[in-house]
Design a protein around this motif. Structure first.
Motif, PDB file in Angstrom:
ATOM      1  N   SER A  31       0.814  -1.218   0.000  1.00  0.00           N
ATOM      2  CA  SER A  31       0.000   0.000   0.000  1.00  0.00           C
ATOM      3  C   SER A  31       0.845   1.264   0.000  1.00  0.00           C
ATOM      4  CB  SER A  31      -0.914   0.025   1.239  1.00  0.00           C
ATOM      5  OG  SER A  31      -1.819  -1.058   1.223  1.00  0.00           O
ATOM      6  N   TYR A  32       2.135   1.096   0.169  1.00  0.00           N
ATOM      7  CA  TYR A  32       3.041   2.232   0.288  1.00  0.00           C
ATOM      8  C   TYR A  32       3.951   2.355  -0.925  1.00  0.00           C
ATOM      9  CZ  TYR A  32       1.781   2.615   5.205  1.00  0.00           C
ATOM     10  OH  TYR A  32       1.090   2.785   6.376  1.00  0.00           O
ATOM     11  N   GLY A  53       3.454   1.301  -5.165  1.00  0.00           N
ATOM     12  CA  GLY A  53       3.170   0.148  -4.319  1.00  0.00           C
ATOM     13  C   GLY A  53       3.177  -1.173  -5.063  1.00  0.00           C
ATOM     14  N   ALA A  98       8.789   5.775   3.106  1.00  0.00           N
ATOM     15  CA  ALA A  98       7.527   5.147   2.701  1.00  0.00           C
ATOM     16  C   ALA A  98       6.421   6.180   2.730  1.00  0.00           C
ATOM     17  CB  ALA A  98       7.190   3.993   3.639  1.00  0.00           C
ATOM     18  N   LYS A  99       5.564   6.112   1.738  1.00  0.00           N
ATOM     19  CA  LYS A  99       4.441   7.052   1.642  1.00  0.00           C
ATOM     20  C   LYS A  99       3.185   6.263   1.288  1.00  0.00           C
ATOM     21  CE  LYS A  99       2.607  10.945  -0.945  1.00  0.00           C
ATOM     22  NZ  LYS A  99       1.364  10.178  -1.261  1.00  0.00           N
ATOM     23  N   PHE A 100       2.158   6.409   2.107  1.00  0.00           N
ATOM     24  CA  PHE A 100       0.899   5.733   1.813  1.00  0.00           C
ATOM     25  C   PHE A 100       0.298   6.337   0.555  1.00  0.00           C
ATOM     26  CE2 PHE A 100      -2.485   2.983   2.866  1.00  0.00           C
ATOM     27  CZ  PHE A 100      -3.653   3.604   2.450  1.00  0.00           C
ATOM     28  N   TRP A 110       6.306  12.386   2.645  1.00  0.00           N
ATOM     29  CA  TRP A 110       6.581  10.997   2.981  1.00  0.00           C
ATOM     30  C   TRP A 110       6.331  10.773   4.458  1.00  0.00           C
ATOM     31  CZ3 TRP A 110       8.050   7.305  -0.700  1.00  0.00           C
ATOM     32  CH2 TRP A 110       8.078   7.809  -2.000  1.00  0.00           C
ATOM     33  N   ASP A 111       5.767   9.604   4.761  1.00  0.00           N
ATOM     34  CA  ASP A 111       5.252   9.339   6.096  1.00  0.00           C
ATOM     35  C   ASP A 111       6.277   8.739   7.055  1.00  0.00           C
ATOM     36  OD1 ASP A 111       2.480   8.259   4.220  1.00  0.00           O
ATOM     37  OD2 ASP A 111       2.530  10.111   5.394  1.00  0.00           O
TER      38      ASP A 111
END
Length: 123
Positions: A31-32, A53, A98-100, A110-111
């Motif tokens: 998902s990322y 993803g 990582a980014k959703f 980015w998360d």
């Protein structure tokens, strides 16, 4: 929560190659979007490469296009950055992120971030 751990950095001569790995925790890895950024001393962090993803879409900074390749293995929750024809100007701390959802090359979107791994290219 996603935790990212990079490995594979080191010292290499100009023209050489390195492969960075980024291992991710969590059950929704696909998902990322996954990305690589780098920061050289005295400079701002900059986008290097990213992959969607599913792995179907990849994006590169102009400075690394044709030399670096990003890939991912969603079964193993890992993504890779293969770096060929390295130049001294590639020297930096490389960080996995990582980014959703969809890719965005802007750093602030980015998360999650890894701790970074040093890449040094000697001339």
């Amino acid at each position: 929560q996603v935790q990212l751990v990079e490995s594979g950095g080191g010292l290499v001569q100009a023209g050489g190659s390195l492969r960075l790995s980024c291992a991710a925790s969590g059950r929704t890895f696909s998902s990322y979007a996954m990305g690589w950024f780098r920061q050289a001393p005295g400079k701002e962090r900059e986008f290097v490469a990213a992959i969607s993803g599913s792995g179907g879409g990849t994006y590169y900074a102009d400075s690394v296009k044709g030399r670096f390749t990003i890939s991912r293995n969603n079964t193993e929750n890992t993504n890779y950055l293969q770096m060929n024809s390295l130049k001294p100007e590639d020297t930096a701390v490389y960080s996995c992120a990582a980014k959703f959802g969809m890719i965005n090359t802007g750093t602030r979107y980015w998360d999650y971030w890894g701790q970074g791994t040093q890449v040094t290219v000697s001339s």
